[in-house]
Design an enzyme around this catalytic site. Structure first.
Site, PDB file in Angstrom:
ATOM      1  N   TYR A  14       0.806  -1.221   0.000  1.00 39.19           N
ATOM      2  CA  TYR A  14       0.000   0.000   0.000  1.00 39.19           C
ATOM      3  C   TYR A  14       0.841   1.274   0.000  1.00 39.19           C
ATOM      4  O   TYR A  14       0.292   2.369  -0.103  1.00 39.19           O
ATOM      5  CB  TYR A  14      -0.949   0.018   1.199  1.00 39.19           C
ATOM      6  CG  TYR A  14      -1.946  -1.114   1.170  1.00 39.19           C
ATOM      7  CD1 TYR A  14      -2.941  -1.163   0.200  1.00 39.19           C
ATOM      8  CD2 TYR A  14      -1.880  -2.139   2.098  1.00 39.19           C
ATOM      9  CE1 TYR A  14      -3.852  -2.203   0.163  1.00 39.19           C
ATOM     10  CE2 TYR A  14      -2.789  -3.185   2.070  1.00 39.19           C
ATOM     11  CZ  TYR A  14      -3.771  -3.212   1.098  1.00 39.19           C
ATOM     12  OH  TYR A  14      -4.667  -4.246   1.066  1.00 39.19           O
ATOM     13  N   HIS A  19      -4.638   6.121  -1.352  1.00 39.51           N
ATOM     14  CA  HIS A  19      -5.281   6.062  -0.034  1.00 39.51           C
ATOM     15  C   HIS A  19      -4.283   6.344   1.094  1.00 39.51           C
ATOM     16  O   HIS A  19      -4.689   6.616   2.217  1.00 39.51           O
ATOM     17  CB  HIS A  19      -5.903   4.676   0.149  1.00 39.51           C
ATOM     18  CG  HIS A  19      -7.243   4.664   0.790  1.00 39.51           C
ATOM     19  ND1 HIS A  19      -8.084   5.755   0.875  1.00 39.51           N
ATOM     20  CD2 HIS A  19      -7.915   3.648   1.391  1.00 39.51           C
ATOM     21  CE1 HIS A  19      -9.200   5.411   1.492  1.00 39.51           C
ATOM     22  NE2 HIS A  19      -9.126   4.142   1.823  1.00 39.51           N
ATOM     23  N   TYR A  64      -6.006  -1.253   9.441  1.00 42.29           N
ATOM     24  CA  TYR A  64      -6.367  -0.818   8.102  1.00 42.29           C
ATOM     25  C   TYR A  64      -7.171   0.463   8.229  1.00 42.29           C
ATOM     26  O   TYR A  64      -7.656   0.817   9.302  1.00 42.29           O
ATOM     27  CB  TYR A  64      -7.108  -1.923   7.340  1.00 42.29           C
ATOM     28  CG  TYR A  64      -6.153  -3.004   6.899  1.00 42.29           C
ATOM     29  CD1 TYR A  64      -5.338  -2.815   5.792  1.00 42.29           C
ATOM     30  CD2 TYR A  64      -6.028  -4.178   7.624  1.00 42.29           C
ATOM     31  CE1 TYR A  64      -4.423  -3.782   5.405  1.00 42.29           C
ATOM     32  CE2 TYR A  64      -5.122  -5.153   7.243  1.00 42.29           C
ATOM     33  CZ  TYR A  64      -4.322  -4.947   6.135  1.00 42.29           C
ATOM     34  OH  TYR A  64      -3.415  -5.892   5.756  1.00 42.29           O
ATOM     35  N   ASN A  66     -10.109   1.517   7.618  1.00 46.65           N
ATOM     36  CA  ASN A  66     -11.464   1.530   8.165  1.00 46.65           C
ATOM     37  C   ASN A  66     -11.513   1.353   9.672  1.00 46.65           C
ATOM     38  O   ASN A  66     -12.580   1.478  10.268  1.00 46.65           O
ATOM     39  CB  ASN A  66     -12.316   0.450   7.494  1.00 46.65           C
ATOM     40  CG  ASN A  66     -12.470   0.688   6.008  1.00 46.65           C
ATOM     41  OD1 ASN A  66     -12.016   1.691   5.471  1.00 46.65           O
ATOM     42  ND2 ASN A  66     -13.119  -0.233   5.336  1.00 46.65           N
ATOM     43  N   ASN A 112     -14.184   6.145   5.253  1.00 44.24           N
ATOM     44  CA  ASN A 112     -14.314   5.180   6.348  1.00 44.24           C
ATOM     45  C   ASN A 112     -13.285   5.364   7.455  1.00 44.24           C
ATOM     46  O   ASN A 112     -13.558   5.048   8.611  1.00 44.24           O
ATOM     47  CB  ASN A 112     -14.277   3.750   5.806  1.00 44.24           C
ATOM     48  CG  ASN A 112     -15.530   3.425   5.022  1.00 44.24           C
ATOM     49  OD1 ASN A 112     -16.617   3.899   5.342  1.00 44.24           O
ATOM     50  ND2 ASN A 112     -15.384   2.629   3.979  1.00 44.24           N
TER      51      ASN A 112
END
Length: 189
Positions: A14, A19, A64, A66, A112
């Site tokens: 990631y 994000h 993560y 969220n 989120n």
């Protein structure tokens, strides 16, 4: 003590994705002040540093996206940081790359990570910097888009955005009125 939180997803795959722009800003801040984000507690990586004479808690949740609130709330409680001294950095699909939007409070707006923070903090009354990443074109799903790495051309723009965001963060740390910071840094870079 001020608290700066960058939102993102954990793991090598990631890194440098859209994000993870919040992580990218905190990483650049850590690098520019020759710090190390290497302490871990309550599902979060953190560092405590003196930046321009002010004590600052820097956090990257090791959950993560969220579940970001699961890491941030316990660290804020442990270090006795109020939401008044919190600034959260995160991506925003609804703005083009190169645009910043600073806000003193507000809803999750479909994000989120922010939803998790609001849920765990019990309030939406915290400052944030939304960093535009744009929307997918064609048939690309949003989830696939936000988990893609920036293109080389986008990284040129995002590098400037990261530097501009750091200036806004430094102004927050220095205790400037947030309304003034908003007036100076809201908009396109």
């Amino acid at each position: 003590m001020k608290c700066i939180v960058g939102l993102g997803n954990i793991g090598k795959k990631y890194e440098l994705t859209r994000h993870n722009i919040g992580f990218m800003v905190v990483d650049r801040l850590v690098e520019s002040y020759n710090l190390e984000l290497n302490q871990q507690k309550f599902k979060g990586l953190y560092a405590i540093a003196m930046i321009n004479g002010e004590k600052v808690l820097l956090i990257e949740p090791m959950t993560y996206m969220n579940s970001s609130g699961e890491a941030v709330r316990p660290l804020m409680d442990y270090f006795n940081v109020s939401t008044e001294d919190l600034l959260v950095l995160y991506d925003d699909l609804d703005m083009p790359p190169g645009r910043l939007r600073l806000r003193q409070k507000g809803s999750a707006g479909g994000h989120n990570g922010i939803r998790s923070l609001i849920q765990h903090l019990g309030t939406d009354q915290f400052k944030r910097i939304r960093i535009g990443i744009g929307r997918p074109t064609g048939h690309l799903k949003v989830v696939d888009f936000v988990l893609q790495k920036f293109t080389p051309d986008e990284m040129i723009v995002m590098d400037k955005v990261i530097n501009q965001t750091i200036k806004a963060v430094e102004a927050f740390i220095a205790g400037e009125r947030f309304e003034n910071i908003m007036n100076q840094y809201n908009g396109d870079v």
